[in-house]
Structure formats: structure tokens, C-alpha cells
Design a protein around this motif. Structure first.
Motif, mmCIF file in Angstrom:
data_model
loop_
_atom_site.group_PDB
_atom_site.id
_atom_site.type_symbol
_atom_site.label_atom_id
_atom_site.label_comp_id
_atom_site.label_asym_id
_atom_site.label_seq_id
_atom_site.Cartn_x
_atom_site.Cartn_y
_atom_site.Cartn_z
ATOM 1 N N LEU A 231 -19.472 -90.917 16.440
ATOM 2 C CA LEU A 231 -18.455 -89.896 16.181
ATOM 3 C C LEU A 231 -17.107 -90.539 15.884
ATOM 4 O O LEU A 231 -16.384 -90.116 14.971
ATOM 5 C CB LEU A 231 -18.348 -88.964 17.388
ATOM 6 N N HIS A 232 -16.760 -91.569 16.621
ATOM 7 C CA HIS A 232 -15.484 -92.273 16.422
ATOM 8 C C HIS A 232 -15.443 -92.897 15.030
ATOM 9 O O HIS A 232 -14.438 -92.777 14.304
ATOM 10 C CB HIS A 232 -15.315 -93.353 17.490
ATOM 11 N N CYS A 233 -16.533 -93.532 14.630
ATOM 12 C CA CYS A 233 -16.609 -94.175 13.316
ATOM 13 C C CYS A 233 -16.451 -93.144 12.204
ATOM 14 O O CYS A 233 -15.701 -93.347 11.240
ATOM 15 C CB CYS A 233 -17.936 -94.903 13.192
ATOM 16 N N LEU A 234 -17.150 -92.020 12.329
ATOM 17 C CA LEU A 234 -17.086 -90.967 11.309
ATOM 18 C C LEU A 234 -15.655 -90.449 11.175
ATOM 19 O O LEU A 234 -15.107 -90.368 10.069
ATOM 20 C CB LEU A 234 -18.043 -89.839 11.699
ATOM 21 N N LEU A 235 -15.052 -90.101 12.294
ATOM 22 C CA LEU A 235 -13.704 -89.532 12.269
ATOM 23 C C LEU A 235 -12.670 -90.541 11.781
ATOM 24 O O LEU A 235 -11.784 -90.202 10.994
ATOM 25 C CB LEU A 235 -13.341 -89.029 13.669
ATOM 26 N N GLU A 236 -12.806 -91.778 12.227
ATOM 27 C CA GLU A 236 -11.834 -92.817 11.861
ATOM 28 C C GLU A 236 -11.862 -93.116 10.368
ATOM 29 O O GLU A 236 -10.825 -93.395 9.749
ATOM 30 C CB GLU A 236 -12.117 -94.085 12.654
ATOM 31 N N GLN A 237 -13.054 -93.049 9.755
ATOM 32 C CA GLN A 237 -13.192 -93.455 8.359
ATOM 33 C C GLN A 237 -13.010 -92.304 7.364
ATOM 34 O O GLN A 237 -13.037 -92.531 6.152
ATOM 35 C CB GLN A 237 -14.547 -94.130 8.152
ATOM 36 N N LEU A 238 -12.821 -91.093 7.830
ATOM 37 C CA LEU A 238 -12.525 -89.990 6.921
ATOM 38 C C LEU A 238 -11.192 -90.225 6.219
ATOM 39 O O LEU A 238 -10.214 -90.650 6.850
ATOM 40 C CB LEU A 238 -12.446 -88.667 7.683
ATOM 41 N N GLU A 239 -11.154 -89.951 4.926
ATOM 42 C CA GLU A 239 -9.886 -90.029 4.214
ATOM 43 C C GLU A 239 -8.963 -88.902 4.693
ATOM 44 O O GLU A 239 -9.438 -87.885 5.202
ATOM 45 C CB GLU A 239 -10.125 -89.939 2.700
ATOM 46 N N ASN A 252 -23.140 -80.794 21.968
ATOM 47 C CA ASN A 252 -22.302 -81.970 22.175
ATOM 48 C C ASN A 252 -22.004 -82.193 23.655
ATOM 49 O O ASN A 252 -21.969 -81.254 24.451
ATOM 50 C CB ASN A 252 -20.988 -81.834 21.391
ATOM 51 N N TYR A 253 -21.749 -83.452 24.017
ATOM 52 C CA TYR A 253 -21.488 -83.810 25.412
ATOM 53 C C TYR A 253 -20.077 -83.442 25.865
ATOM 54 O O TYR A 253 -19.817 -83.342 27.055
ATOM 55 C CB TYR A 253 -21.716 -85.310 25.622
ATOM 56 N N PHE A 254 -19.173 -83.296 24.928
ATOM 57 C CA PHE A 254 -17.825 -82.828 25.237
ATOM 58 C C PHE A 254 -17.285 -82.149 23.990
ATOM 59 O O PHE A 254 -17.822 -82.315 22.891
ATOM 60 C CB PHE A 254 -16.900 -83.976 25.686
ATOM 61 N N SER A 255 -16.244 -81.356 24.165
ATOM 62 C CA SER A 255 -15.695 -80.590 23.054
ATOM 63 C C SER A 255 -14.512 -81.294 22.431
ATOM 64 O O SER A 255 -13.645 -81.838 23.124
ATOM 65 C CB SER A 255 -15.271 -79.190 23.525
ATOM 66 N N LEU A 256 -14.479 -81.257 21.106
ATOM 67 C CA LEU A 256 -13.410 -81.878 20.342
ATOM 68 C C LEU A 256 -13.101 -80.948 19.178
ATOM 69 O O LEU A 256 -14.005 -80.504 18.477
ATOM 70 C CB LEU A 256 -13.883 -83.235 19.814
ATOM 71 N N LEU A 260 -7.238 -82.018 10.681
ATOM 72 C CA LEU A 260 -6.969 -83.326 10.081
ATOM 73 C C LEU A 260 -6.025 -83.150 8.904
ATOM 74 O O LEU A 260 -6.055 -82.128 8.224
ATOM 75 C CB LEU A 260 -8.287 -83.969 9.613
ATOM 76 N N PRO A 261 -5.175 -84.161 8.685
ATOM 77 C CA PRO A 261 -5.141 -85.428 9.430
ATOM 78 C C PRO A 261 -4.261 -85.426 10.677
ATOM 79 O O PRO A 261 -4.243 -86.414 11.413
ATOM 80 C CB PRO A 261 -4.586 -86.396 8.387
ATOM 81 N N LYS A 262 -3.544 -84.345 10.968
ATOM 82 C CA LYS A 262 -2.495 -84.414 11.991
ATOM 83 C C LYS A 262 -3.030 -84.669 13.398
ATOM 84 O O LYS A 262 -2.337 -85.287 14.219
ATOM 85 C CB LYS A 262 -1.629 -83.161 11.967
ATOM 86 N N ASP A 263 -4.245 -84.227 13.711
ATOM 87 C CA ASP A 263 -4.771 -84.380 15.069
ATOM 88 C C ASP A 263 -5.733 -85.555 15.211
ATOM 89 O O ASP A 263 -6.366 -85.716 16.263
ATOM 90 C CB ASP A 263 -5.482 -83.087 15.501
ATOM 91 N N ARG A 264 -5.859 -86.373 14.180
ATOM 92 C CA ARG A 264 -6.858 -87.450 14.223
ATOM 93 C C ARG A 264 -6.623 -88.415 15.386
ATOM 94 O O ARG A 264 -7.549 -88.758 16.125
ATOM 95 C CB ARG A 264 -6.850 -88.231 12.910
ATOM 96 N N ALA A 265 -5.393 -88.881 15.552
ATOM 97 C CA ALA A 265 -5.112 -89.885 16.591
ATOM 98 C C ALA A 265 -5.476 -89.354 17.973
ATOM 99 O O ALA A 265 -6.085 -90.073 18.792
ATOM 100 C CB ALA A 265 -3.643 -90.297 16.543
ATOM 101 N N GLY A 266 -5.116 -88.121 18.255
ATOM 102 C CA GLY A 266 -5.432 -87.552 19.560
ATOM 103 C C GLY A 266 -6.927 -87.405 19.780
ATOM 104 O O GLY A 266 -7.436 -87.664 20.883
ATOM 105 N N MET A 267 -7.660 -86.992 18.739
ATOM 106 C CA MET A 267 -9.110 -86.840 18.880
ATOM 107 C C MET A 267 -9.790 -88.190 19.039
ATOM 108 O O MET A 267 -10.721 -88.340 19.831
ATOM 109 C CB MET A 267 -9.671 -86.063 17.688
ATOM 110 N N LEU A 268 -9.323 -89.208 18.300
ATOM 111 C CA LEU A 268 -9.886 -90.556 18.468
ATOM 112 C C LEU A 268 -9.653 -91.058 19.889
ATOM 113 O O LEU A 268 -10.535 -91.695 20.496
ATOM 114 C CB LEU A 268 -9.269 -91.512 17.453
ATOM 115 N N GLU A 272 -12.445 -92.281 22.622
ATOM 116 C CA GLU A 272 -12.348 -93.593 23.281
ATOM 117 C C GLU A 272 -12.430 -93.451 24.795
ATOM 118 O O GLU A 272 -13.018 -94.305 25.473
ATOM 119 C CB GLU A 272 -11.054 -94.281 22.851
ATOM 120 N N ARG A 273 -11.872 -92.373 25.337
ATOM 121 C CA ARG A 273 -11.998 -92.121 26.772
ATOM 122 C C ARG A 273 -13.455 -91.854 27.142
ATOM 123 O O ARG A 273 -13.945 -92.300 28.192
ATOM 124 C CB ARG A 273 -11.131 -90.932 27.178
ATOM 125 N N ALA A 274 -14.167 -91.132 26.268
ATOM 126 C CA ALA A 274 -15.582 -90.868 26.528
ATOM 127 C C ALA A 274 -16.393 -92.153 26.497
ATOM 128 O O ALA A 274 -17.270 -92.376 27.352
ATOM 129 C CB ALA A 274 -16.119 -89.872 25.501
#
Length: 289
Positions: A231-239, A252-256, A260-268, A272-274
Motif C-alpha cells: 500500500l505504501h509503495c502504491l501511494l508513494e509512486q502515484l503521480e 482492510n486492516y485499518f482505515s485510510l 491526493l495530493p494534499k493528504d499523501r504525506a499524512g497517509m504515508l 509507516e506506523r502500521a
């Protein structure tokens, strides 16, 4: 209303009027999907659809959105789909949005003019299952199309000014191609630029070919941490295009969820915490399709 078999609809259609115009799925070959295994595809008789519309006109006036079930209303011939949309407009004039699932194949079978006609008559949202942009995985799960065709279908829906929601599946490529699947999916989504991306997690169902491959040791589902890295890889590499990004499905194991793009950093950061084991996860018993 006449409902045959289990009715499946997207989470965002929870409060929509469901009009079942067909049963089953016109493709129904995907190795991971057990939704329509026991339900042959057929278009319901027109008289039954008219009867349901009459019922809705009397008893469903509080619904302002309508979802066409089952698996792919775009499998209807163009003339019949036009007639259906015109009847909905005539009998249920308060409906402000009509939505449907759509396979890549049936989108590509429509002309640009036909898609534009559907939008003009109220079909303003389509849900398409990409699952993955990784061509070897698309072949292995029997989607029947490749990533180039997926991109074309998505772009044509957008060009018709129809809201495009794309579904992706974490874990669908197994452990071997987990990150390759994530990267390829990010590339395809970046080409499509859908209005909404919905990320689900693969749950293996006993009546599916993929489940049988797992039991035979030929498919290994990534563990939760690998799924989070996917999930991190997919979100990080989206244009950086504007879209709604949701990974809040019951599977899903947790909700997110964010934009985008404004909330990308917070979701990543949440992902990372997960990965680090610092985020409470949904118990297995609570996960569902």
C-alpha cells in the motif's frame, strides 16, 4: 423489488436504490472472485424491470441515487441501456445520480458517443475493477485484458465526463510480485487519473480458483506487514493528480482516506506506523468483503 441472489454494491452506494437489471457478471472468470459463481449472467426481462420501476416510483421517492446491479449493466446492448436510462428519468425524476459496475471489456465495447449519451441521460458514475496494473498478474487472475486496455477504458470514461472509481486489490500478486504489482498499479492509475481510488485487501474465498491455488501451495498471500508495504509503495509512486484515495473497506486492516495530493504525506505516515507495529489493526474476525 425483484432481487435474485445476493446483491453486491460499492460501499458508497449504501443509501442508493438498487435496481437489478441483470444477474451475474458478463465476464465471471476472475480467479479471486466468488461473487457470481452460482449466478449465470442474463439480462432480466424488460417487463420485470418496468414493474420494479413502478414500485420504486411509488415507494422509493426518498432515494436520490440509484445503482444498477448486478455485475455490469454496461453489458446491456446500447439501445436497451438508452431505453432503461430514459425510463428511469421518466419514472423517477428525483434521481440525481445513476451508477453501475463496469468491466473494462464492456466499456471498450461502447463508442465514445454512446458513453456520452449515457452521461447525458444520468449515468454519471462507473466503478471499474482494475485490481492490478501488473500484466503478468492480470493474466494469472484471468481479467481478460491487459494494462493498456485498462488505461484506455479508464480514459474513455473520464473523457465522457463520467465519474470514474477504480478498485485495486492488495495481495492479488502474492508474495512473489507484491511490490512489482504495487508499482505497476501506481503507473496505470497515474495514466487513468480516476476521480476515486478504492483499495481493498484480497480475502481468499473457498469457492474460487485462487483459493485452490493457495491450498496447493502455488499462491502465497502476503502477510499484513507486506500488504502495508504494498500500500505504501502504491501511494508513494502515484503521480500528483487530484483524486479521492480510500483504503477504508471492511477487508482492510485499518482505515485510510484522504484527497491526493494534499493528504499523501499524512497517509504515508499512517502506513509507516502500521508497518512499525504502532497502529491498532482490525481483528481478523472483523474483516469482511
Amino acid at each position: 423489488m425483484d432481487y435474485q441472489g445476493d446483491i453486491i454494491r460499492p460501499p458508497s452506494e449504501a443509501f442508493s436504490l438498487i435496481l437489478q437489471v441483470s444477474t451475474g457478471c458478463s465476464h465471471n472468470r476472475c480467479t479471486f472472485c466468488g461473487a457470481y459463481r452460482d449466478k449465470p449472467f442474463r439480462i432480466k426481462p424488460w417487463q420485470q424491470i418496468e414493474t420494479d420501476l413502478d414500485f420504486a416510483a411509488t415507494w422509493c421517492q426518498r432515494h436520490t441515487t440509484l445503482f444498477l446491479a448486478d455485475g455490469d449493466a454496461l453489458a446491456l446492448p446500447h439501445v436497451q441501456l438508452i431505453a432503461l436510462l430514459e425510463r428511469i428519468r421518466h419514472k423517477l425524476p428525483w434521481i440525481r445520480r445513476i451508477s453501475s459496475y463496469a468491466t473494462c471489456q464492456n466499456i471498450l465495447a461502447k463508442t465514445d458517443a454512446e458513453l456520452t449519451d449515457y452521461k447525458r441521460l444520468g449515468l454519471s458514475r462507473l466503478y471499474m475493477g482494475l485490481e492490478t496494473g501488473h500484466d503478468p498478474t492480470l493474466r494469472s487472475i484471468a481479467k481478460g485484458v491487459d494494462s493498456v486496455q485498462m488505461i484506455e477504458a479508464g480514459q474513455r470514461v473520464r473523457n465522457a465526463a463520467i465519474f470514474l472509481s477504480i478498485t485495486c486489490l492488495l495481495g492479488i500478486a502474492g508474495t512473489e510480485n507484491s511490490l512489482a504489482h504495487a508499482s505497476a498499479t501506481a503507473r496505470v492509475l497515474s495514466r487513468m487519473q480516476p476521480h476515486q481510488i478504492a483499495v481493498l485487501t484480497l480475502m481468499l474465498l473457498p469457492d474460487t480458483p485462487l483459493y485452490r491455488l493457495m491450498r496447493a501451495g502455488r499462491f502465497v498471500l502476503p502477510d499484513p506487514v507486506q500488504l502495508f508495504q504494498e500500500l505504501h509503495c502504491l501511494l508513494e509512486q502515484l503521480e500528483p493528480f487530484r483524486t479521492q484515495f480510500h483504503a477504508n473497506h471492511a477487508s482492510n486492516y485499518f482505515s485510510l482516506s484522504g484527497r491526493l495530493p494534499k493528504d499523501r504525506a499524512g497517509m504515508l505516515a499512517t502506513i509507516e506506523r502500521a508497518v512499525a507495529g504502532l497502529l491498532p489493526l482490525k481483528p481478523e474476525l472483523w474483516r469482511a468483503l
